[in-house]
Design an enzyme around this catalytic site. Sequence first.
Site, PDB file in Angstrom:
ATOM      1  N   ASP A  45       0.874  -1.180   0.000  1.00 30.79           N
ATOM      2  CA  ASP A  45       0.000   0.000   0.000  1.00 30.79           C
ATOM      3  C   ASP A  45       0.911   1.230   0.000  1.00 30.79           C
ATOM      4  OD1 ASP A  45      -2.090   1.779   0.415  1.00 30.79           O
ATOM      5  OD2 ASP A  45      -2.339   1.269   2.541  1.00 30.79           O
TER       6      ASP A  45
HETATM    7  C1  SPV Z   1      -6.690   1.547   4.469  1.00 30.93           C
HETATM    8  O1  SPV Z   1      -7.471   0.675   4.830  1.00 30.93           O
HETATM    9  O2  SPV Z   1      -6.127   1.536   3.379  1.00 30.93           O
HETATM   10  C2  SPV Z   1      -6.388   2.686   5.346  1.00 30.93           C
HETATM   11  C3  SPV Z   1      -6.402   2.481   6.773  1.00 30.93           C
HETATM   12  O3  SPV Z   1      -6.043   3.723   4.839  1.00 30.93           O
HETATM   13  S1  SPV Z   1      -4.783   2.089   7.254  1.00 30.93           S
HETATM   14  O4  SPV Z   1      -4.407   0.837   6.630  1.00 30.93           O
HETATM   15  O5  SPV Z   1      -4.851   2.017   8.662  1.00 30.93           O
HETATM   16  O6  SPV Z   1      -3.890   3.149   6.828  1.00 30.93           O
HETATM   17 MG    MG Z   2      -5.481   3.540   2.862  1.00 25.85          MG
END
Ligand code: SPV
Ligand code: MG
Length: 297
Positions: free
Chosen positions: A67
């Site tokens: 991510d």
């Molecule tokens: C997501 O679910 O992508 C979020 C929340 O942004 S976190 O993973 O806590 O950043």
């Molecule tokens: Mg996110």
Amino acid sequence: MSERLSRGGQVPPASKVDRLRDLLAGPSPVRAVGAHDGLTAKLVEQAGFDAVWASSFEISASHGLPDASLVTMTQYLDAATAMDEVTDIPVIADCDTGFGGPMNVAYAVQRYARIGIAAMCIEDKLFPKINSFADIAQDLLPAEDFALKIKAAREALGDEDMVLIARTESLIAGHGLEEALGRGRLYASAGADAVLVHSKSRRPDEVLEFASKWDVDVPLVAVPTTYGTVSEQELHESGFRLVIYANQGLRAAVRGVQEVLRELNAAGTARSVDERIASMSEVFALQGMPSGYRTTP
Ligand code: SPV
Ligand code: MG
């Protein structure tokens, strides 16, 4: 007479954005759960939650990627569209940092609004961003620059409605409560409909303290991933209106698939896992396969 009453006397169904606004103004906490595709969004709806969180973490993971702003805006949009098309509950699109500067945000918000996505959330980290729980120092955009993104989104929407959620990562980046509050206030004045204050603390204390000092009439949003001992009721009583369970579904799927494949590998028969997996019929039902075509395995 209801504003929505049409000429023929029929009340057209409220749009998803109207429904989300109604929920946010209502008496109970609004509960969203993370998803990454049509099927997982359907599971969120079927379980009785109010909204789908089109999570950047889940969508990235579903591509087998970190991510970290690797997945493009159109991939995120496609994923959100798939979720929106097969559910009746509002989709809240996690749009990371807005895919660039104010112009990118303006473009994205129009694309998302065109397909009827109820809400978009953008966060004040620097692009490219990395997941908030990554073991790395996080850098924030100057608050005024992020406020320009919120303004750009609001202007680009024009008469189109969408709930704009501004997310501050001040606590994640270690800047403390005053900075988080200052940023939240600025983003609210720039046109945000709600402010998400993210935290990676193991305890809810810092988000609860944030809420106790929040003096703006704009709802707060919490993501209790690490401080999961707090109840949604407690969060609600402290001022949070939207609670997002961001990734529990994906993590359940990973664990479930790993365990079943391990067993399948060891046993060498499909039968060995039959009792632990959904039937084809159940999946057909989730897919919306006409009942006459459903089978029994
Ligand atoms: C997501 O679910 O992508 C979020 C929340 O942004 S976190 O993973 O806590 O950043
Ligand atoms: Mg996110």
